[in-house]
Write an enzyme that holds these catalytic residues in place. Structure first.
Site, PDB file in Angstrom:
ATOM      1  N   TYR A 226       5.264   8.671   8.265  1.00 16.21           N
ATOM      2  CA  TYR A 226       4.075   7.816   8.121  1.00 16.21           C
ATOM      3  C   TYR A 226       4.496   6.351   7.967  1.00 16.21           C
ATOM      4  O   TYR A 226       3.893   5.446   8.540  1.00 16.21           O
ATOM      5  CB  TYR A 226       3.285   8.287   6.908  1.00 16.21           C
ATOM      6  CG  TYR A 226       1.910   7.699   6.709  1.00 16.21           C
ATOM      7  CD1 TYR A 226       1.547   7.149   5.492  1.00 16.21           C
ATOM      8  CD2 TYR A 226       0.961   7.724   7.724  1.00 16.21           C
ATOM      9  CE1 TYR A 226       0.287   6.626   5.284  1.00 16.21           C
ATOM     10  CE2 TYR A 226      -0.306   7.195   7.532  1.00 16.21           C
ATOM     11  CZ  TYR A 226      -0.639   6.648   6.312  1.00 16.21           C
ATOM     12  OH  TYR A 226      -1.877   6.132   6.109  1.00 16.21           O
TER      13      TYR A 226
ATOM     14  N   TYR B  72      -8.739   9.412   4.532  1.00 15.76           N
ATOM     15  CA  TYR B  72      -8.888  10.244   5.732  1.00 15.76           C
ATOM     16  C   TYR B  72      -9.865  11.359   5.396  1.00 15.76           C
ATOM     17  O   TYR B  72      -9.550  12.215   4.562  1.00 15.76           O
ATOM     18  CB  TYR B  72      -7.547  10.852   6.151  1.00 15.76           C
ATOM     19  CG  TYR B  72      -6.504   9.859   6.596  1.00 15.76           C
ATOM     20  CD1 TYR B  72      -5.320   9.692   5.869  1.00 15.76           C
ATOM     21  CD2 TYR B  72      -6.674   9.111   7.752  1.00 15.76           C
ATOM     22  CE1 TYR B  72      -4.346   8.802   6.282  1.00 15.76           C
ATOM     23  CE2 TYR B  72      -5.712   8.207   8.172  1.00 15.76           C
ATOM     24  CZ  TYR B  72      -4.557   8.061   7.442  1.00 15.76           C
ATOM     25  OH  TYR B  72      -3.595   7.168   7.855  1.00 15.76           O
TER      26      TYR B  72
ATOM     27  N   PRO C 195      -4.359   5.047  17.507  1.00 16.42           N
ATOM     28  CA  PRO C 195      -4.305   4.392  16.177  1.00 16.42           C
ATOM     29  C   PRO C 195      -4.180   5.382  15.020  1.00 16.42           C
ATOM     30  O   PRO C 195      -4.181   4.979  13.865  1.00 16.42           O
ATOM     31  CB  PRO C 195      -5.635   3.641  16.117  1.00 16.42           C
ATOM     32  CG  PRO C 195      -6.545   4.381  17.025  1.00 16.42           C
ATOM     33  CD  PRO C 195      -5.686   5.004  18.091  1.00 16.42           C
TER      34      PRO C 195
ATOM     35  N   LYS D  23       0.873   2.941  14.422  1.00 21.70           N
ATOM     36  CA  LYS D  23       2.239   2.656  14.871  1.00 21.70           C
ATOM     37  C   LYS D  23       2.332   1.511  15.867  1.00 21.70           C
ATOM     38  O   LYS D  23       3.407   0.937  16.056  1.00 21.70           O
ATOM     39  CB  LYS D  23       2.845   3.917  15.515  1.00 21.70           C
ATOM     40  CG  LYS D  23       2.953   5.114  14.608  1.00 21.70           C
ATOM     41  CD  LYS D  23       3.946   4.903  13.497  1.00 21.70           C
ATOM     42  CE  LYS D  23       4.116   6.119  12.619  1.00 21.70           C
ATOM     43  NZ  LYS D  23       4.827   5.825  11.366  1.00 21.70           N
TER      44      LYS D  23
ATOM     45  N   HIS E  56       0.858  -1.182   0.000  1.00 22.92           N
ATOM     46  CA  HIS E  56       0.000   0.000   0.000  1.00 22.92           C
ATOM     47  C   HIS E  56       0.891   1.228   0.000  1.00 22.92           C
ATOM     48  O   HIS E  56       1.818   1.299   0.796  1.00 22.92           O
ATOM     49  CB  HIS E  56      -0.812  -0.019   1.306  1.00 22.92           C
ATOM     50  CG  HIS E  56      -2.242   0.287   1.112  1.00 22.92           C
ATOM     51  ND1 HIS E  56      -2.684   1.580   0.927  1.00 22.92           N
ATOM     52  CD2 HIS E  56      -3.325  -0.497   1.031  1.00 22.92           C
ATOM     53  CE1 HIS E  56      -3.991   1.527   0.775  1.00 22.92           C
ATOM     54  NE2 HIS E  56      -4.397   0.299   0.819  1.00 22.92           N
TER      55      HIS E  56
END
Ligand code: APR
Length: 388
Positions: free
Chosen positions: A385, A197, A289, A293, A68
């Site tokens: 990220y 998002y 979340p 991580k 991804h």
């Protein structure tokens, strides 16, 4: 060695200790079925894949995981996509459900002859200040028991026995971010080929693929919201509203397989070593979340701790063990910092009164705009990220 907990941290540690010739036993409160089917995370960073590859434990994720490298932000101002796999260090995530990773680690461990006791609940760790700490347990049949060893690794999560047994000198850095998400696992194919998002006046909404048939959604909700409060239909309507983008039709709907509310808290223990008791995974630090991580930190810390314990127990060299806490905490705080940044990017400031909330909101929109337009910011984002 006694390892408490058979999550990603405890099972990776068990595998690496056993391979290092260290006599160890994993004590796990739940039964095997529960451990292998508990759906939690599943967004593995490139570093996690490297660690599992390094130890020959990545077969399952290479066979069934999917790479991804894109995320999409949807706001009232429009939407933008970041192909972060081509930004920063050029790293990508691998989507592989945590329960599958845990099953792989358990299978490797047992096939190699590793010892694990399911249904054995650790109650307390005693004498951590000595070279012969012990763990008081409740055995599967309910009778009390004791395990003694040179070291005890607490990988039994935030509410485990290791945390409950910390000496007074341990410091707990706690922060309640005032945000809660309703997590939904949907029997529905992903609706985007990216992590989605959505920043909406009604609150945040998130979309994360898990498999070609299953998608994880998140909906920001009020603290104390009951997971079962709203019907599936109502929740899909809410998701469609918050994630609406004119170019994209409605989301692919399906039955919700699992629901759960998570309150955003950060909780870091310092130091991570208390004599012969060492912490890794959620027992060491809890992270929201918002940037996926948690499981990645658990894997990183487990490898770091395994190397240190093998160096000490098999080669008599205690130096890496003395460094463990400082090294692991450096990664933990890096992840906490980025996770906190993501919280403030994706949510309105929860408690800011009137004018101040407008100030925070303008900062947030400017952060989003900078992420949309600045290559430097995008590279920084990608590095953090995908990094741990
Ligand atoms: N005795 C024995 N086992 C225990 C006890 C106890 N008292 N308390 C908890 N456990 C077991 C749990 O049943 C669980 O299997 O410890 C294990 C802890 O595993 P995880 O919670 O998965 O923790 P960890 O390995 O640290 O991985 C944490 O994974 O899901 C992600 O986001 C999550 O960050 C998290 C990461």
């Amino acid at each position: 060695m006694v390892v408490l907990g058979a999550g990603p941290a405890g099972l990776l540690l068990g595998n690496l200790l056993h391979r290092g010739g260290i006599d160890c036993v994993v004590l796990e409160r739940a039964d095997r079925g529960h451990v292998q089917t508990r759906a939690r995370a599943g967004f593995l960073a490139a570093n996690t894949v490297r660690i599992l590859d390094r130890h020959g434990l990545a077969g399952g994720l290479h066979r069934h995981g999917r790479e991804h490298g894109a995320c999409e932000f949807r706001t009232a101002e429009g939407r933008f996509r970041l192909d972060y796999g081509g930004l920063g260090r050029g790293e990508r995530h691998t989507v592989y459900p945590q329960q599958d990773l845990v099953t792989d680690l358990l299978t490797h461990y047992l096939e190699a002859g590793g010892r694990i006791h399911f249904g054995t609940e650790a109650l307390a760790v005693h004498d951590a200040g000595t070279t012969r700490p012990s763990v008081a347990v409740r055995e599967t049949d309910g009778r009390p028991g004791h395990w003694r060893a040179r070291y005890v690794a607490g990988c039994d999560g935030r509410h485990g026995a290791a945390r409950r047994s910390l000496p007074p000198g341990a410091v707990r850095h706690h922060r309640d971010h005032g945000i809660s998400w309703l997590g939904l696992l949907a029997q529905a194919p992903p609706s985007l080929d990216a992590v989605g998002y959505a920043v909406h006046d009604r609150g945040f909404a998130g979309h994360m693929a898990r498999t070609p048939e299953v998608t994880r959604y998140y909906l920001q909700c009020e603290r104390g919201t009951a997971a079962a409060a709203r019907s599936d239909e109502d929740l899909w309507d809410e998701l469609d509203t918050r994630m609406y983008a004119p170019e994209h039709g409605p989301l692919n709907r399906g039955r919700f397989l699992h629901r759960g509310v998570v309150d955003f808290e950060s909780d870091v223990i310092e130091p991570l070593r208390h004599g012969s008791l060492l912490l890794a995974g959620d027992a060491a630090s809890l992270i929201s979340p918002s940037a996926a991580k948690g499981a990645n930190l658990a894997v990183l810390e487990a490898e770091l701790l395994a190397h240190a314990l093998v160096a000490d127990l098999a080669h008599g060299d205690p130096r890496a063990l003395d460094r463990y806490s400082r090294q692991a905490l450096a990664h933990i705080w890096r992840a906490q910092e980025f996770s906190h940044w993501m919280i403030r990017l994706l949510h309105r400031e929860p408690s800011a009164p009137g004018s101040e909330s407008f100030f925070h909101e303008s900062l947030r929109l400017s952060r989003l705009e900078s992420l949309r337009t600045s290559r430097t910011h995008q590279d920084w984002f990608a590095e953090n990220y995908t990094g741990v």
